[in-house]
Design a protein around this motif. Sequence first.
Motif, short mmCIF file in Angstrom:
data_model
loop_
_atom_site.label_atom_id
_atom_site.label_comp_id
_atom_site.label_asym_id
_atom_site.label_seq_id
_atom_site.Cartn_x
_atom_site.Cartn_y
_atom_site.Cartn_z
N LYS A 1 0.83 -1.21 0.00
CA LYS A 1 0.00 0.00 0.00
C LYS A 1 0.86 1.26 0.00
O LYS A 1 0.54 2.24 -0.68
CB LYS A 1 -0.94 -0.01 1.21
CG LYS A 1 -2.08 -1.01 1.09
CD LYS A 1 -2.99 -0.93 2.32
CE LYS A 1 -4.16 -1.91 2.18
NZ LYS A 1 -5.06 -1.87 3.36
N GLN B 1 2.24 1.71 -3.45
CA GLN B 1 1.20 2.23 -4.35
C GLN B 1 1.03 3.74 -4.18
O GLN B 1 0.84 4.47 -5.15
CB GLN B 1 -0.13 1.53 -4.10
CG GLN B 1 -1.21 1.90 -5.11
CD GLN B 1 -2.54 1.26 -4.78
OE1 GLN B 1 -2.95 1.24 -3.63
NE2 GLN B 1 -3.21 0.71 -5.80
N THR C 1 3.98 5.34 -6.06
CA THR C 1 3.83 5.28 -7.52
C THR C 1 2.72 6.21 -8.01
O THR C 1 2.85 6.81 -9.07
CB THR C 1 3.56 3.85 -7.97
OG1 THR C 1 2.40 3.33 -7.28
CG2 THR C 1 4.75 2.95 -7.67
N GLN C 2 1.66 6.34 -7.26
CA GLN C 2 0.59 7.26 -7.64
C GLN C 2 1.07 8.70 -7.59
O GLN C 2 0.72 9.51 -8.46
CB GLN C 2 -0.62 7.05 -6.74
CG GLN C 2 -1.38 5.76 -7.01
CD GLN C 2 -2.52 5.53 -6.03
OE1 GLN C 2 -2.59 6.16 -4.98
NE2 GLN C 2 -3.42 4.62 -6.36
N SER D 1 1.18 1.28 -10.39
CA SER D 1 0.07 1.49 -9.45
C SER D 1 -1.01 0.42 -9.65
O SER D 1 -1.58 -0.09 -8.67
CB SER D 1 -0.53 2.89 -9.65
OG SER D 1 0.43 3.89 -9.39
N ALA E 1 0.26 -2.83 -8.21
CA ALA E 1 0.19 -2.78 -6.75
C ALA E 1 -1.24 -2.98 -6.27
O ALA E 1 -1.49 -3.66 -5.26
CB ALA E 1 0.74 -1.45 -6.23
N GLY E 2 -2.21 -2.41 -7.00
CA GLY E 2 -3.61 -2.60 -6.64
C GLY E 2 -4.04 -4.05 -6.73
O GLY E 2 -4.75 -4.56 -5.86
#
Length: 274
Positions: A38, A41, A44-45, A237, A240-241
């Motif tokens: 998390k 993520q 990366t976002q 992202s 990762a999700g």
Amino acid sequence: MLGRVAPGVCQVVAVVNHQPNRNMATLKAISIRLKSVKNIQKITQSMKMVSAAKYTRAERELKAARPYGEGSILFYERAEVAPPEDDPKQLYVAITSDRAIPRLTTPNSRSFARRCARRRCRGEGGSYCEVIGRLPPTFSDAAKLAEAILTSGYEFGSGKIVYNKFRSVVSYQQSDLPLYSQKAVQGAPKLATYDSLDSDVIQSYMEFSLASMLFYAMKEGACSEQSSRMTAMDNASKNAGEMIDKLTLTFNRTRQAVITRELIEIISGAAALD
């Protein structure tokens, strides 16, 4: 007899008590990994948002820089400039990544490459400049590089500027722009199409044309780089999700298994007492 049975009973109790502890350790490991993914993520976002802003700026500046490169190419095409047959020496200018290095190690060529390629081109007769790309390229950067090429003392008949040409948000391709010496331009068949072109005017134009094409190539490369970064961070992202969803499902299933096992042990214990 009781002495022979007791160790077995103690051993069963030890195994039963050890199983929930192992499951709790597994849950803790999954929880730590889930939290780590998390956090990745979120990073990366954030990087995707930064790259998107830089890409928007790079694309806007690329549209303004395109006439510089296209105008120079159009001049060479209309005048039908060709490499001189009596001068096979070539000059390669790399505004690109390491993919262009094999094209720079050809005979009778000299390269001006980015500093990151120095280890692979050392000993090939190449010259190098400082890395350009940490900040958005400007015409001043292109003019400095053009001056370094013109004052290097290397006489060439033709050459190429190798760069990454922006195609779309998700793709770019390696391309090149032509380079010619003043002698090649003066010997062009249709140079008479342009009036009042003496040697001084041609020399001034060649200097400006070199800086213009370098500036255009830098802008193409910068836009390609930012679009690639944005796409890479978007894919990271999404990955990762997906990993978060799988880890969450694994965590819930493991926790449910622990709860079910504990209920079975409680019920079995109560039944044994009855």
